[in-house]
Design a protein around this motif. Sequence first.
Motif, PDB file in Angstrom:
ATOM      1  N   PRO A  86       0.802  -1.137  -0.014  1.00  0.00           N
ATOM      2  CA  PRO A  86       0.183  -0.020   0.062  1.00  0.00           C
ATOM      3  C   PRO A  86       0.763   1.066  -0.016  1.00  0.00           C
ATOM      4  CG  PRO A  86      -0.966  -1.557   1.456  1.00  0.00           C
ATOM      5  CD  PRO A  86       0.434  -2.098   1.059  1.00  0.00           C
ATOM      6  N   TYR A  87       1.878   1.160   0.335  1.00  0.00           N
ATOM      7  CA  TYR A  87       3.034   2.359   0.347  1.00  0.00           C
ATOM      8  C   TYR A  87       3.513   2.498  -1.033  1.00  0.00           C
ATOM      9  CZ  TYR A  87       3.387   2.246   5.614  1.00  0.00           C
ATOM     10  OH  TYR A  87       3.263   2.464   6.735  1.00  0.00           O
ATOM     11  N   TRP A  88       3.537   1.556  -2.055  1.00  0.00           N
ATOM     12  CA  TRP A  88       4.016   1.687  -3.276  1.00  0.00           C
ATOM     13  C   TRP A  88       3.013   1.929  -4.208  1.00  0.00           C
ATOM     14  CZ3 TRP A  88       6.854  -3.633  -2.043  1.00  0.00           C
ATOM     15  CH2 TRP A  88       7.716  -3.319  -0.936  1.00  0.00           C
ATOM     16  N   ARG A  89       3.451   2.744  -5.536  1.00  0.00           N
ATOM     17  CA  ARG A  89       2.820   2.585  -6.738  1.00  0.00           C
ATOM     18  C   ARG A  89       3.059   1.334  -7.460  1.00  0.00           C
ATOM     19  NH1 ARG A  89       4.158   8.203  -5.673  1.00  0.00           N
ATOM     20  NH2 ARG A  89       2.228   9.616  -5.502  1.00  0.00           N
ATOM     21  N   VAL A  90       2.555   0.251  -7.139  1.00  0.00           N
ATOM     22  CA  VAL A  90       2.885  -0.927  -7.769  1.00  0.00           C
ATOM     23  C   VAL A  90       1.661  -1.810  -7.548  1.00  0.00           C
ATOM     24  CG1 VAL A  90       4.015  -2.140  -5.889  1.00  0.00           C
ATOM     25  CG2 VAL A  90       4.672  -2.570  -8.150  1.00  0.00           C
ATOM     26  N   SER A  91       1.538  -2.866  -8.293  1.00  0.00           N
ATOM     27  CA  SER A  91       0.366  -3.791  -8.267  1.00  0.00           C
ATOM     28  C   SER A  91       0.911  -5.135  -8.963  1.00  0.00           C
ATOM     29  CB  SER A  91      -1.041  -3.564  -8.931  1.00  0.00           C
ATOM     30  OG  SER A  91      -1.692  -2.273  -8.501  1.00  0.00           O
ATOM     31  N   GLY A  92       0.412  -6.220  -8.488  1.00  0.00           N
ATOM     32  CA  GLY A  92       1.128  -7.422  -8.643  1.00  0.00           C
ATOM     33  C   GLY A  92       1.027  -8.439  -7.428  1.00  0.00           C
ATOM     34  N   ARG A  93       1.042  -9.797  -7.658  1.00  0.00           N
ATOM     35  CA  ARG A  93       1.575 -10.746  -6.615  1.00  0.00           C
ATOM     36  C   ARG A  93       2.778 -11.021  -6.457  1.00  0.00           C
ATOM     37  NH1 ARG A  93      -1.622 -10.405  -2.628  1.00  0.00           N
ATOM     38  NH2 ARG A  93      -0.712 -12.505  -1.921  1.00  0.00           N
ATOM     39  N   GLN A  94       3.779 -10.781  -7.515  1.00  0.00           N
ATOM     40  CA  GLN A  94       5.008 -11.539  -7.768  1.00  0.00           C
ATOM     41  C   GLN A  94       6.006 -10.134  -7.110  1.00  0.00           C
ATOM     42  OE1 GLN A  94       4.541 -12.748 -11.706  1.00  0.00           O
ATOM     43  NE2 GLN A  94       5.283 -14.865 -10.972  1.00  0.00           N
ATOM     44  N   ILE A  95       5.696  -9.878  -6.044  1.00  0.00           N
ATOM     45  CA  ILE A  95       6.579  -8.776  -5.441  1.00  0.00           C
ATOM     46  C   ILE A  95       6.797  -9.321  -4.167  1.00  0.00           C
ATOM     47  CG2 ILE A  95       6.386  -6.601  -4.570  1.00  0.00           C
ATOM     48  CD1 ILE A  95       3.858  -5.983  -6.343  1.00  0.00           C
ATOM     49  N   SER A 144       0.754   8.883  11.959  1.00  0.00           N
ATOM     50  CA  SER A 144      -0.364   9.414  11.332  1.00  0.00           C
ATOM     51  C   SER A 144      -0.953   8.536   9.865  1.00  0.00           C
ATOM     52  CB  SER A 144      -0.227  10.872  10.848  1.00  0.00           C
ATOM     53  OG  SER A 144       0.931  11.089  10.067  1.00  0.00           O
ATOM     54  N   PRO A 145      -2.273   8.313   9.553  1.00  0.00           N
ATOM     55  CA  PRO A 145      -2.499   7.491   8.653  1.00  0.00           C
ATOM     56  C   PRO A 145      -2.249   8.570   7.208  1.00  0.00           C
ATOM     57  CG  PRO A 145      -4.360   8.783   9.679  1.00  0.00           C
ATOM     58  CD  PRO A 145      -3.282   8.948  10.423  1.00  0.00           C
ATOM     59  N   TYR A 146      -1.938   7.651   6.299  1.00  0.00           N
ATOM     60  CA  TYR A 146      -1.775   8.481   4.907  1.00  0.00           C
ATOM     61  C   TYR A 146      -3.119   8.877   4.304  1.00  0.00           C
ATOM     62  CZ  TYR A 146       2.939   7.020   3.868  1.00  0.00           C
ATOM     63  OH  TYR A 146       4.355   6.865   3.629  1.00  0.00           O
ATOM     64  N   GLU A 147      -3.235   9.800   3.731  1.00  0.00           N
ATOM     65  CA  GLU A 147      -4.396  10.504   3.443  1.00  0.00           C
ATOM     66  C   GLU A 147      -5.005  10.094   2.095  1.00  0.00           C
ATOM     67  OE1 GLU A 147      -4.001  14.506   3.898  1.00  0.00           O
ATOM     68  OE2 GLU A 147      -3.377  14.676   6.092  1.00  0.00           O
ATOM     69  N   GLY A 148      -6.343  10.052   1.950  1.00  0.00           N
ATOM     70  CA  GLY A 148      -6.969   9.887   0.721  1.00  0.00           C
ATOM     71  C   GLY A 148      -6.678   8.591  -0.169  1.00  0.00           C
ATOM     72  N   THR A 149      -6.442   7.531   0.510  1.00  0.00           N
ATOM     73  CA  THR A 149      -6.066   6.400  -0.059  1.00  0.00           C
ATOM     74  C   THR A 149      -7.481   5.492  -0.436  1.00  0.00           C
ATOM     75  OG1 THR A 149      -5.743   4.744   1.936  1.00  0.00           O
ATOM     76  CG2 THR A 149      -3.776   6.168   0.833  1.00  0.00           C
ATOM     77  N   GLY A 150      -8.475   5.645   0.543  1.00  0.00           N
ATOM     78  CA  GLY A 150      -9.773   5.019   0.374  1.00  0.00           C
ATOM     79  C   GLY A 150      -9.621   3.616   1.039  1.00  0.00           C
ATOM     80  N   LEU A 151      -8.311   3.306   1.896  1.00  0.00           N
ATOM     81  CA  LEU A 151      -8.098   1.967   2.328  1.00  0.00           C
ATOM     82  C   LEU A 151      -8.630   1.999   3.923  1.00  0.00           C
ATOM     83  CD1 LEU A 151      -4.729   1.154   0.854  1.00  0.00           C
ATOM     84  CD2 LEU A 151      -7.100   0.338   0.078  1.00  0.00           C
ATOM     85  N   GLN A 157      -4.955   6.296  -5.777  1.00  0.00           N
ATOM     86  CA  GLN A 157      -5.443   7.588  -5.122  1.00  0.00           C
ATOM     87  C   GLN A 157      -4.767   7.647  -3.727  1.00  0.00           C
ATOM     88  OE1 GLN A 157      -9.698   5.774  -4.729  1.00  0.00           O
ATOM     89  NE2 GLN A 157      -9.631   6.671  -2.661  1.00  0.00           N
ATOM     90  N   GLY A 158      -4.679   8.919  -3.736  1.00  0.00           N
ATOM     91  CA  GLY A 158      -4.179   9.499  -2.351  1.00  0.00           C
ATOM     92  C   GLY A 158      -2.864   9.496  -2.084  1.00  0.00           C
ATOM     93  N   GLU A 159      -2.295   9.524  -1.110  1.00  0.00           N
ATOM     94  CA  GLU A 159      -0.903   9.688  -0.649  1.00  0.00           C
ATOM     95  C   GLU A 159      -0.127   8.328  -0.671  1.00  0.00           C
ATOM     96  OE1 GLU A 159       1.867  11.044   3.120  1.00  0.00           O
ATOM     97  OE2 GLU A 159      -0.232  10.832   3.238  1.00  0.00           O
ATOM     98  N   ARG A 160       0.934   8.273  -1.332  1.00  0.00           N
ATOM     99  CA  ARG A 160       1.805   7.090  -1.573  1.00  0.00           C
ATOM    100  C   ARG A 160       3.236   7.621  -1.336  1.00  0.00           C
ATOM    101  NH1 ARG A 160      -2.095   2.673  -1.558  1.00  0.00           N
ATOM    102  NH2 ARG A 160      -3.946   3.869  -2.382  1.00  0.00           N
ATOM    103  N   ALA A 161       4.232   6.439  -0.909  1.00  0.00           N
ATOM    104  CA  ALA A 161       5.652   6.612  -0.622  1.00  0.00           C
ATOM    105  C   ALA A 161       6.607   6.713  -1.744  1.00  0.00           C
ATOM    106  CB  ALA A 161       5.796   6.111   0.772  1.00  0.00           C
ATOM    107  N   PHE A 162       6.512   5.401  -2.498  1.00  0.00           N
ATOM    108  CA  PHE A 162       7.574   5.255  -3.366  1.00  0.00           C
ATOM    109  C   PHE A 162       6.852   4.671  -4.682  1.00  0.00           C
ATOM    110  CE2 PHE A 162      10.939   2.829  -5.207  1.00  0.00           C
ATOM    111  CZ  PHE A 162      11.857   3.410  -5.179  1.00  0.00           C
ATOM    112  N   PRO A 163       7.444   5.018  -5.704  1.00  0.00           N
ATOM    113  CA  PRO A 163       8.361   6.075  -6.131  1.00  0.00           C
ATOM    114  C   PRO A 163       7.613   7.397  -5.860  1.00  0.00           C
ATOM    115  CG  PRO A 163       7.858   5.140  -8.051  1.00  0.00           C
ATOM    116  CD  PRO A 163       7.282   4.322  -7.095  1.00  0.00           C
ATOM    117  N   ALA A 164       8.408   8.264  -5.280  1.00  0.00           N
ATOM    118  CA  ALA A 164       8.030   9.627  -4.835  1.00  0.00           C
ATOM    119  C   ALA A 164       8.099  10.535  -6.190  1.00  0.00           C
ATOM    120  CB  ALA A 164       8.839  10.306  -3.802  1.00  0.00           C
TER     121      ALA A 164
END
Length: 263
Positions: A117-126, A163-170, A233-240
């Motif tokens: 959830p911190y990353w701009r990535v999707s997939g299971r092979q991570i 503090s929680p990340y903002e706007g992720t909808g999670l 959507q919302g705040e994510r950490a990596f990649p910035a």
Amino acid sequence: MINQTVLADYRAHGVACVPQVLSSHWIERLAKATDVALTSIPEDAEIYEGSREAPLSYGELQVWKRLSPFREAIFEGSLARLAARAMDSSSARFFYDQLLVKEPGSTRRTPWHQDIPYWRVSGRQICSIWLALDIIPGNAALEFVRGSHVWEEHNPQHFLDASPYEGTGLAALPDIETARKDYDIASFDLAPGDALIFQGAIVHGAPPAGEAARRRAWSTRWLGDDAIFAEKQGERAFPADVTDLEHGKPYAGPDYPLIHRGN
């Protein structure tokens, strides 16, 4: 280096312990490089506890770009092959790395969280490979909620102030720490060179180092065949900083080198 028992643990529980993934030569080099890193702390490093002059809990992203032993271990060591094997992927692309140090006397816990959830990535092979550079007893090493790699994603939080990340909808992660008996929590005793390999969605956290132990670890993150760049959507950490990456397409470029490709 990775047998069927390890593979079964990784796939069933989301985490496995792999002994001696790099030789003592590599571990000595990486341990020395870690101490060098701490003598020249960059501005964007995170001091979770203590001060910049005397950090008790320290994190640095992208140390491979700053110090050559980390870079050489990525390109010349066996980590990419291990990641590909665990992920059941024909390839392993380097995502990023993180140097993590907790000094004796640290009292702050690394909060329970999932990485994806911190990353701009999707997939299971991570996956991540968390490499011990010191003797780390199980009561000072990472802890995992076994089986949580199949949970839905939960909202990240900032490590510095919780503090929680903002706007992720999670939704927020359940309060694992106050209900530990309700979860299957695992930790592992580690020698220098041992590694924890874990899927990117597994819930994990870490206790303080304690009074008598130093805990240096180097975590590398890896992308397999199905991993793609994903705008979320919302705040994510990596990649910035996103430049040439395209939503729905694999990561590419010199910042994310393809290290292993099977025959």
